[in-house]
Design a protein around this motif. Structure first.
Motif, PDB file in Angstrom:
ATOM      1  N   GLY A  39      26.518 -38.003  -0.955  1.00  0.00           N
ATOM      2  CA  GLY A  39      25.101 -37.716  -1.154  1.00  0.00           C
ATOM      3  C   GLY A  39      24.340 -37.752   0.157  1.00  0.00           C
ATOM      4  N   HIS A  40      23.168 -37.133   0.175  1.00  0.00           N
ATOM      5  CA  HIS A  40      22.383 -37.001   1.396  1.00  0.00           C
ATOM      6  C   HIS A  40      21.154 -37.888   1.342  1.00  0.00           C
ATOM      7  CE1 HIS A  40      24.883 -33.607   2.514  1.00  0.00           C
ATOM      8  NE2 HIS A  40      24.763 -33.202   1.276  1.00  0.00           N
ATOM      9  N   PRO A 206      26.891 -31.426  10.348  1.00  0.00           N
ATOM     10  CA  PRO A 206      28.078 -30.983   9.588  1.00  0.00           C
ATOM     11  C   PRO A 206      28.062 -31.397   8.126  1.00  0.00           C
ATOM     12  CG  PRO A 206      28.730 -31.813  11.737  1.00  0.00           C
ATOM     13  CD  PRO A 206      27.266 -32.116  11.602  1.00  0.00           C
ATOM     14  N   GLU A 207      27.544 -32.597   7.833  1.00  0.00           N
ATOM     15  CA  GLU A 207      27.584 -33.081   6.458  1.00  0.00           C
ATOM     16  C   GLU A 207      26.640 -32.333   5.527  1.00  0.00           C
ATOM     17  OE1 GLU A 207      24.906 -35.958   8.826  1.00  0.00           O
ATOM     18  OE2 GLU A 207      26.793 -34.861   9.118  1.00  0.00           O
ATOM     19  N   ALA A 208      25.847 -31.394   6.065  1.00  0.00           N
ATOM     20  CA  ALA A 208      24.934 -30.609   5.229  1.00  0.00           C
ATOM     21  C   ALA A 208      25.635 -29.462   4.516  1.00  0.00           C
ATOM     22  CB  ALA A 208      23.793 -30.059   6.081  1.00  0.00           C
ATOM     23  N   ALA A 209      26.935 -29.288   4.723  1.00  0.00           N
ATOM     24  CA  ALA A 209      27.642 -28.134   4.153  1.00  0.00           C
ATOM     25  C   ALA A 209      27.434 -28.012   2.648  1.00  0.00           C
ATOM     26  CB  ALA A 209      29.131 -28.223   4.483  1.00  0.00           C
ATOM     27  N   HIS A 210      27.455 -29.132   1.947  1.00  0.00           N
ATOM     28  CA  HIS A 210      27.264 -29.091   0.490  1.00  0.00           C
ATOM     29  C   HIS A 210      25.860 -28.597   0.145  1.00  0.00           C
ATOM     30  CE1 HIS A 210      27.633 -30.201  -3.715  1.00  0.00           C
ATOM     31  NE2 HIS A 210      26.560 -30.964  -3.616  1.00  0.00           N
ATOM     32  N   SER A 211      24.869 -29.077   0.870  1.00  0.00           N
ATOM     33  CA  SER A 211      23.490 -28.660   0.620  1.00  0.00           C
ATOM     34  C   SER A 211      23.252 -27.206   0.996  1.00  0.00           C
ATOM     35  CB  SER A 211      22.524 -29.547   1.413  1.00  0.00           C
ATOM     36  OG  SER A 211      22.582 -30.881   0.964  1.00  0.00           O
ATOM     37  N   LEU A 212      24.096 -26.673   1.864  1.00  0.00           N
ATOM     38  CA  LEU A 212      23.927 -25.298   2.333  1.00  0.00           C
ATOM     39  C   LEU A 212      24.813 -24.313   1.577  1.00  0.00           C
ATOM     40  CD1 LEU A 212      23.740 -25.988   6.179  1.00  0.00           C
ATOM     41  CD2 LEU A 212      21.856 -25.715   4.554  1.00  0.00           C
ATOM     42  N   TYR A 213      25.494 -24.783   0.528  1.00  0.00           N
ATOM     43  CA  TYR A 213      26.313 -23.904  -0.314  1.00  0.00           C
ATOM     44  C   TYR A 213      27.323 -23.128   0.533  1.00  0.00           C
ATOM     45  CZ  TYR A 213      22.615 -24.987  -3.665  1.00  0.00           C
ATOM     46  OH  TYR A 213      21.724 -25.648  -4.475  1.00  0.00           O
ATOM     47  N   ALA A 214      27.951 -23.835   1.461  1.00  0.00           N
ATOM     48  CA  ALA A 214      28.877 -23.192   2.396  1.00  0.00           C
ATOM     49  C   ALA A 214      29.969 -22.445   1.641  1.00  0.00           C
ATOM     50  CB  ALA A 214      29.501 -24.242   3.306  1.00  0.00           C
ATOM     51  N   VAL A 241      16.696 -26.970   0.272  1.00  0.00           N
ATOM     52  CA  VAL A 241      15.299 -27.249   0.613  1.00  0.00           C
ATOM     53  C   VAL A 241      15.143 -28.638   1.217  1.00  0.00           C
ATOM     54  CG1 VAL A 241      12.967 -27.458  -0.319  1.00  0.00           C
ATOM     55  CG2 VAL A 241      14.487 -25.658  -1.163  1.00  0.00           C
ATOM     56  N   ASP A 242      15.939 -29.592   0.761  1.00  0.00           N
ATOM     57  CA  ASP A 242      15.803 -30.977   1.219  1.00  0.00           C
ATOM     58  C   ASP A 242      16.821 -31.369   2.286  1.00  0.00           C
ATOM     59  OD1 ASP A 242      13.699 -31.437  -0.525  1.00  0.00           O
ATOM     60  OD2 ASP A 242      15.030 -31.986  -2.175  1.00  0.00           O
ATOM     61  N   ALA A 243      17.596 -30.424   2.772  1.00  0.00           N
ATOM     62  CA  ALA A 243      18.612 -30.750   3.774  1.00  0.00           C
ATOM     63  C   ALA A 243      17.952 -31.143   5.098  1.00  0.00           C
ATOM     64  CB  ALA A 243      19.539 -29.559   3.985  1.00  0.00           C
ATOM     65  N   ARG A 244      18.458 -32.198   5.716  1.00  0.00           N
ATOM     66  CA  ARG A 244      17.957 -32.633   7.023  1.00  0.00           C
ATOM     67  C   ARG A 244      18.275 -31.578   8.071  1.00  0.00           C
ATOM     68  NH1 ARG A 244      20.912 -36.356   9.049  1.00  0.00           N
ATOM     69  NH2 ARG A 244      19.360 -37.148  10.504  1.00  0.00           N
ATOM     70  N   ARG A 245      17.321 -31.332   8.971  1.00  0.00           N
ATOM     71  CA  ARG A 245      17.539 -30.295   9.964  1.00  0.00           C
ATOM     72  C   ARG A 245      16.641 -30.513  11.173  1.00  0.00           C
ATOM     73  NH1 ARG A 245      14.947 -24.656   7.766  1.00  0.00           N
ATOM     74  NH2 ARG A 245      12.766 -25.073   8.230  1.00  0.00           N
ATOM     75  N   ALA A 246      16.925 -29.756  12.219  1.00  0.00           N
ATOM     76  CA  ALA A 246      16.082 -29.739  13.415  1.00  0.00           C
ATOM     77  C   ALA A 246      15.768 -28.288  13.741  1.00  0.00           C
ATOM     78  CB  ALA A 246      16.794 -30.401  14.586  1.00  0.00           C
ATOM     79  N   VAL A 247      14.546 -28.032  14.170  1.00  0.00           N
ATOM     80  CA  VAL A 247      14.145 -26.708  14.636  1.00  0.00           C
ATOM     81  C   VAL A 247      13.917 -26.813  16.139  1.00  0.00           C
ATOM     82  CG1 VAL A 247      12.481 -24.833  14.444  1.00  0.00           C
ATOM     83  CG2 VAL A 247      13.094 -26.173  12.414  1.00  0.00           C
ATOM     84  N   VAL A 248      14.696 -26.059  16.900  1.00  0.00           N
ATOM     85  CA  VAL A 248      14.729 -26.193  18.356  1.00  0.00           C
ATOM     86  C   VAL A 248      14.311 -24.879  19.000  1.00  0.00           C
ATOM     87  CG1 VAL A 248      16.241 -26.549  20.341  1.00  0.00           C
ATOM     88  CG2 VAL A 248      16.565 -27.916  18.279  1.00  0.00           C
ATOM     89  N   THR A 249      13.444 -24.956  19.990  1.00  0.00           N
ATOM     90  CA  THR A 249      13.110 -23.799  20.817  1.00  0.00           C
ATOM     91  C   THR A 249      13.806 -23.957  22.160  1.00  0.00           C
ATOM     92  OG1 THR A 249      10.957 -23.536  19.747  1.00  0.00           O
ATOM     93  CG2 THR A 249      11.265 -22.454  21.870  1.00  0.00           C
ATOM     94  N   ARG A 261      30.933 -27.909  14.517  1.00  0.00           N
ATOM     95  CA  ARG A 261      30.643 -27.899  13.083  1.00  0.00           C
ATOM     96  C   ARG A 261      29.167 -28.096  12.748  1.00  0.00           C
ATOM     97  NH1 ARG A 261      32.673 -31.618  10.008  1.00  0.00           N
ATOM     98  NH2 ARG A 261      33.080 -33.147  11.612  1.00  0.00           N
ATOM     99  N   TRP A 262      28.279 -28.107  13.749  1.00  0.00           N
ATOM    100  CA  TRP A 262      26.853 -28.112  13.438  1.00  0.00           C
ATOM    101  C   TRP A 262      26.441 -26.711  12.996  1.00  0.00           C
ATOM    102  CZ3 TRP A 262      22.365 -31.338  13.968  1.00  0.00           C
ATOM    103  CH2 TRP A 262      22.678 -32.692  14.124  1.00  0.00           C
ATOM    104  N   TRP A 263      25.744 -26.631  11.878  1.00  0.00           N
ATOM    105  CA  TRP A 263      25.257 -25.361  11.353  1.00  0.00           C
ATOM    106  C   TRP A 263      24.070 -24.884  12.186  1.00  0.00           C
ATOM    107  CZ3 TRP A 263      27.869 -22.995   7.446  1.00  0.00           C
ATOM    108  CH2 TRP A 263      28.806 -23.782   6.748  1.00  0.00           C
ATOM    109  N   HIS A 264      23.986 -23.572  12.396  1.00  0.00           N
ATOM    110  CA  HIS A 264      22.871 -23.040  13.173  1.00  0.00           C
ATOM    111  C   HIS A 264      22.555 -21.607  12.764  1.00  0.00           C
ATOM    112  CE1 HIS A 264      26.662 -22.481  15.351  1.00  0.00           C
ATOM    113  NE2 HIS A 264      26.145 -21.429  15.974  1.00  0.00           N
ATOM    114  N   GLN A 265      21.273 -21.335  12.688  1.00  0.00           N
ATOM    115  CA  GLN A 265      20.757 -19.981  12.485  1.00  0.00           C
ATOM    116  C   GLN A 265      19.835 -19.698  13.657  1.00  0.00           C
ATOM    117  OE1 GLN A 265      19.703 -18.934   8.482  1.00  0.00           O
ATOM    118  NE2 GLN A 265      18.065 -17.547   9.131  1.00  0.00           N
TER     119      GLN A 265
END
Length: 300
Positions: A39-40, A206-214, A241-249, A261-265
């Motif tokens: 769980g997250h 990496p542990e957000a994979a479940h929340s991101l429906y990988a 919607v509730d997954a922990r994340r960072a927005v980086v410029t 294994r860090w997810w990134h868009q």
């Protein structure tokens, strides 16, 4: 963007080498799946350090071994590329050389969840023309330098963090403003050096994979997610919607360390030019070293 792959086979003492590597890889995959099932915590911002480049020992302690992203502010401006690289430079000096591009459509890289990206080869000058037209059939240059333009590496100083490490690879990326990629992860460690322009990256651990429906491991694109991190859909993908994340410029002159294994868009805010360095560490370094001892070629 893919699971570790073997590109050759060998035998060692009568034992197929792919079986030996499976014994190494298998338990790790199990740990990854266990982590995804946990769980997250409640959503919270993830703090990303923006600091001068640390020593090798400090980098490994604070960032590599801790799987913690960071931005280093004083590396890229020391390179020849900082004052030299531009679209005009690449057109004049390298315009006739072959380039590998990902095709774009509208504001995004063309992407098929059954086949991954759409690639094409063309002269760099033609690719830059398509990029600048901003047409529906645009181009996002993604150039493996070792294969296409090894001379460009003379313009950079490969960071000691990754220099001569197992699985070392480089890519040159050139794209127009407001072009984005799908949400995905790489299994290599990654340093992204921004030479021109600005990019925004949305990062998930990496542990957000479940929340991101990988996508599942056996799918054609196991390193991708169907979630649009820019506008998470609470109906189709409520966990995202509730997954922990960072927005980086990431600004010109900065370098982002993105752990394995860090997810990134990614989306370019301005016309962008950057180079990245991939390499293997931890369990993936062990996989490559085992493969080398068995006479195999492995990559992550």
């Amino acid at each position: 963007m893919a699971q570790p792959q073997l590109t050759a086979r060998s035998r060692c003492g009568g034992l197929d080498a792919t079986i030996v590597l499976a014994l190494v890889i298998g338990p790790c995959d199990g740990l990854f799946r266990m982590a995804q099932a946990i769980g997250h915590d409640a959503p919270s911002d993830i703090v990303i350090d923006r600091v001068p480049a640390p020593s090798q020992a400090e980098f490994e302690r604070r960032y590599l071994h801790a799987s913690q992203p960071a931005i280093f502010t004083d590396v890229v401006p020391r390179w020849k590329a900082w004052g030299r690289w531009s679209r005009d430079y690449f057109r004049q000096v390298w315009g006739k050389h072959r380039a590998q591009v990902m095709l774009t459509s509208g504001r995004n890289v063309q992407y098929d969840p059954n086949r991954s990206y759409a690639f094409r080869e063309m002269p760099m000058g033609e690719a830059l023309d398509r990029l600048e037209r901003g047409s529906e059939d645009g181009a996002y240059l993604m150039l493996p330098l070792e294969r296409y333009l090894p001379g460009l590496l003379d313009d950079v100083e490969v960071p000691s963090y990754c220099n001569a490490r197992p699985g070392f690879r480089t890519r040159l990326w050139i794209n127009a403003a407001d072009i984005g990629t799908p949400l995905h992860r790489d299994f290599s460690e990654n340093l992204i050096a921004q030479v021109r322009g600005t990019k925004q990256l949305i990062l998930y651990p990496p542990e957000a994979a479940h929340s991101l429906y990988a996508f599942q491991r056996r799918s054609p694109v196991p390193g991708f997610s169907p979630v649009n991190a820019e506008v998470p859909d609470p109906v189709r993908f409520p966990r995202s919607v509730d997954a922990r994340r960072a927005v980086v410029t990431l600004h010109a002159g900065e370098m982002l360390f993105l752990p394995s294994r860090w997810w990134h868009q990614v989306r370019s805010i301005e016309p962008s030019l950057n180079i990245n360095f991939w390499w293997a560490a931890g369990v993936y370094e062990k996989i490559i070293r085992v493969a080398e001892r068995l006479g195999l070629k492995a990559s992550v």
